[in-house]
Design a protein around this motif. Structure first.
Motif, short mmCIF file in Angstrom:
data_model
loop_
_atom_site.label_atom_id
_atom_site.label_comp_id
_atom_site.label_asym_id
_atom_site.label_seq_id
_atom_site.Cartn_x
_atom_site.Cartn_y
_atom_site.Cartn_z
N SER A 177 0.83 -1.19 0.00
CA SER A 177 0.00 0.00 0.00
C SER A 177 0.87 1.25 0.00
N ASN A 178 0.59 2.16 -0.91
CA ASN A 178 1.33 3.42 -0.95
C ASN A 178 1.00 4.31 0.24
N GLU A 179 -0.19 4.12 0.81
CA GLU A 179 -0.63 4.98 1.91
C GLU A 179 -0.11 4.51 3.26
N SER A 180 -0.28 3.22 3.54
CA SER A 180 0.06 2.72 4.88
C SER A 180 1.38 1.97 4.94
N GLY A 181 1.87 1.51 3.78
CA GLY A 181 3.07 0.70 3.77
C GLY A 181 2.82 -0.76 4.07
N SER A 182 1.57 -1.14 4.32
CA SER A 182 1.25 -2.53 4.59
C SER A 182 1.41 -3.37 3.33
N VAL A 183 1.66 -4.65 3.53
CA VAL A 183 1.87 -5.58 2.41
C VAL A 183 0.81 -6.68 2.52
N TYR A 184 0.22 -7.04 1.39
CA TYR A 184 -0.86 -8.02 1.41
C TYR A 184 -0.97 -8.73 0.06
N LEU A 185 -1.76 -9.79 0.04
CA LEU A 185 -2.13 -10.46 -1.19
C LEU A 185 -3.56 -10.04 -1.54
N ALA A 186 -3.75 -9.50 -2.72
CA ALA A 186 -5.08 -9.11 -3.17
C ALA A 186 -5.74 -10.33 -3.81
N ALA A 187 -6.75 -10.88 -3.13
CA ALA A 187 -7.34 -12.15 -3.54
C ALA A 187 -8.75 -11.97 -4.07
N GLU A 188 -9.05 -12.71 -5.13
CA GLU A 188 -10.41 -12.80 -5.66
C GLU A 188 -10.89 -14.23 -5.47
N PHE A 189 -12.13 -14.37 -5.05
CA PHE A 189 -12.73 -15.68 -4.82
C PHE A 189 -13.94 -15.84 -5.72
N VAL A 190 -14.00 -16.96 -6.44
CA VAL A 190 -15.14 -17.26 -7.30
C VAL A 190 -15.85 -18.49 -6.72
N VAL A 191 -17.15 -18.35 -6.46
CA VAL A 191 -17.93 -19.48 -5.97
C VAL A 191 -18.11 -20.47 -7.12
N LEU A 192 -17.83 -21.74 -6.86
CA LEU A 192 -17.79 -22.74 -7.92
C LEU A 192 -19.10 -23.47 -8.13
N GLU A 193 -19.91 -23.61 -7.10
CA GLU A 193 -21.09 -24.46 -7.20
C GLU A 193 -22.26 -23.85 -6.44
N GLY A 194 -23.43 -24.42 -6.67
CA GLY A 194 -24.58 -24.09 -5.86
C GLY A 194 -25.31 -22.83 -6.29
N GLU A 195 -26.13 -22.34 -5.39
CA GLU A 195 -27.01 -21.20 -5.66
C GLU A 195 -26.24 -19.94 -6.06
N TYR A 196 -25.03 -19.80 -5.53
CA TYR A 196 -24.27 -18.56 -5.77
C TYR A 196 -23.10 -18.78 -6.72
N ALA A 197 -23.18 -19.83 -7.53
CA ALA A 197 -22.09 -20.14 -8.46
C ALA A 197 -21.77 -18.95 -9.34
N ARG A 198 -20.48 -18.73 -9.54
CA ARG A 198 -19.90 -17.68 -10.37
C ARG A 198 -19.90 -16.31 -9.71
N ARG A 199 -20.42 -16.21 -8.51
CA ARG A 199 -20.33 -14.94 -7.79
C ARG A 199 -18.88 -14.71 -7.38
#
Length: 208
Positions: A51-73
């Motif tokens: 982060s340019n603002e705080s200096g914190s370091v992290y992994l930016a993660a995206e999660f895709v639901v694979l199955e069920g009622e919310y699949a592809r969300r």
């Protein structure tokens, strides 16, 4: 023929209600490279973000639901690696990744066997990019005060619904008092919802 000057006949954009807090769902996690490396910490491959603002370091993660009622969300969360404010955020990130590995590789959280220990090691963040596991979906406020879905925890094999939701055969009741599997068996995988970078060649170190 589509008229790109008249949008009266265009479909209205979809609106999604929040996925209920506490929903369990199989997800695929992909990492958005941030280009920040620190080999001394094991942060290589350009996966980490600073982060340019705080200096914190992290992994930016995206999660895709694979199955069920919310699949592809899709959901988005950051996995903490370092904060200038102290070690707590990085420790939370390590706990999350440990649970993700346990969930993805079917390792009981109390299993301390050499094989289980190997399953909780990675060669680099590339092993987390595209990993599939069982997640507990949460709800929190974003920076504008609006509610959004996030993933803060992984569901591990000691959960009673883990095997069913991951498509695994039920555990043998006589397998032991801890419930730890005799071997770390990766759950089945599904074709990518959105193709990502190709998997690293070769057999993963934890399975050797």
């Amino acid at each position: 023929m589509t008229d790109w000057c008249d949008f009266n006949d265009a479909q209205q954009q979809p609106s999604f209600d929040l996925i209920p807090k506490g929903t369990l769902a199989r997800v695929r996690m992909t990492l958005k490279p941030g280009g920040f490396d620190d080999p001394a910490q094991g942060w290589t491959g350009g996966y980490a973000t600073q982060s340019n603002e705080s200096g914190s370091v992290y992994l930016a993660a995206e999660f895709v639901v694979l199955e069920g009622e919310y699949a592809r969300r899709k959901l988005w969360s950051n996995i903490g690696l370092h904060s200038p404010k102290g070690p707590a955020w990085g420790q939370m990130g390590r706990s999350f990744v440990r649970a993700v590995l346990n969930s993805a590789r079917n390792v009981h959280p109390q299993d301390m066997s050499p094989q289980a220990a190997a399953a909780r090691r990675i060669q680099g963040f590339h092993e987390l990019d595209g990993i599939e596991f069982l997640a507990r979906i949460d709800v929190e406020k974003d920076g504008r005060g609006e509610l959004k879905n996030v993933v803060k925890s992984a569901v591990e094999p000691d959960h009673p619904d883990y095997a069913r939701l991951m498509g695994l055969p039920p555990k043998n009741p006589g397998s032991g008092s801890t419930g730890a599997p005799a071997a770390a068996t990766p759950p089945r995988t599904t074709p990518p919802v959105n193709p990502q970078r190709p998997a690293m060649p070769g057999k993963p170190a934890w399975a050797q």
